[in-house]
Write a protein that holds these residues in place. Structure first.
Motif, short mmCIF file in Angstrom:
data_model
loop_
_atom_site.label_atom_id
_atom_site.label_comp_id
_atom_site.label_asym_id
_atom_site.label_seq_id
_atom_site.Cartn_x
_atom_site.Cartn_y
_atom_site.Cartn_z
N MET A 1 0.84 -1.18 0.00
CA MET A 1 0.00 0.00 0.00
C MET A 1 0.89 1.24 0.00
N HIS A 2 0.51 2.23 -0.77
CA HIS A 2 1.27 3.46 -0.83
C HIS A 2 0.73 4.48 0.16
N ALA A 3 1.59 5.43 0.49
CA ALA A 3 1.20 6.48 1.42
C ALA A 3 1.92 7.76 1.03
N ILE A 4 1.38 8.88 1.51
CA ILE A 4 2.11 10.14 1.45
C ILE A 4 2.34 10.58 2.89
N GLY A 5 3.43 11.28 3.08
CA GLY A 5 3.75 11.84 4.38
C GLY A 5 4.00 13.32 4.23
N LEU A 6 3.51 14.09 5.18
CA LEU A 6 3.67 15.53 5.16
C LEU A 6 4.28 15.96 6.48
N ILE A 7 5.20 16.89 6.40
CA ILE A 7 5.75 17.49 7.61
C ILE A 7 5.88 18.99 7.35
N GLU A 8 5.36 19.77 8.29
CA GLU A 8 5.40 21.22 8.17
C GLU A 8 6.24 21.77 9.31
N VAL A 9 7.24 22.56 8.95
CA VAL A 9 8.16 23.10 9.95
C VAL A 9 8.31 24.60 9.78
N ASN A 10 8.87 25.22 10.79
CA ASN A 10 9.20 26.64 10.72
C ASN A 10 10.57 26.78 10.07
N GLY A 11 10.61 27.34 8.88
CA GLY A 11 11.87 27.68 8.24
C GLY A 11 12.40 26.67 7.25
N PHE A 12 13.11 27.21 6.27
CA PHE A 12 13.66 26.42 5.17
C PHE A 12 14.78 25.49 5.62
N VAL A 13 15.64 25.95 6.49
CA VAL A 13 16.77 25.12 6.93
C VAL A 13 16.27 23.87 7.63
N ALA A 14 15.31 24.02 8.52
CA ALA A 14 14.74 22.86 9.21
C ALA A 14 14.06 21.92 8.21
N ALA A 15 13.43 22.47 7.18
CA ALA A 15 12.77 21.65 6.17
C ALA A 15 13.79 20.82 5.39
N VAL A 16 14.90 21.43 5.04
CA VAL A 16 15.94 20.71 4.31
C VAL A 16 16.54 19.62 5.19
#
Length: 105
Positions: free
Chosen positions: A1-16
């Motif tokens: 089964m496939h899934a998507i995962g999402l994560i939302e963070v403050n700031g670009f550096v933390a996202a990278v």
């Protein structure tokens, strides 16, 4: 089964940092990203099988939390076709600039 995962963070550096940790953790693929509020909120979306996405999201959250705070995160197993459509619309905007191809789930 496939899934998507999402994560939302403050700031670009933390996202990278979160994305790097997620991709190194499990067999997942980067799907797309969105930024809001001038880049203060960054959402990274990954895809893969459910267990890989769950593991990757948790490791990405832990990595991001060392820099800033994770605002939200989710894993969506077997996403509805309309949800996939929304993710693909985001990815099309991203990859049009890059010239890359969009693959379905």
């Amino acid at each position: 089964m496939h899934a998507i995962g999402l994560i939302e963070v403050n700031g670009f550096v933390a996202a990278v940092e979160a994305l790097d940790a997620m991709l190194k953790t499990a067999n997942v693929e980067f799907a797309t990203w969105e930024k809001k509020l001038g880049g203060r909120l960054v959402t990274i979306i990954i895809k893969g099988n459910v267990s890989a996405v769950e593991e990757a999201i948790l490791n990405g959250k832990n990595k991001a939390d060392k820099i800033t705070r994770t605002v939200a995160y989710a894993v969506i197993p077997n996403p509805h076709p309309e949800t996939i459509k929304m993710v693909n619309i985001s990815a099309e905007k991203l990859f049009k600039v890059d010239g890359g191809e969009i693959s379905e789930f």
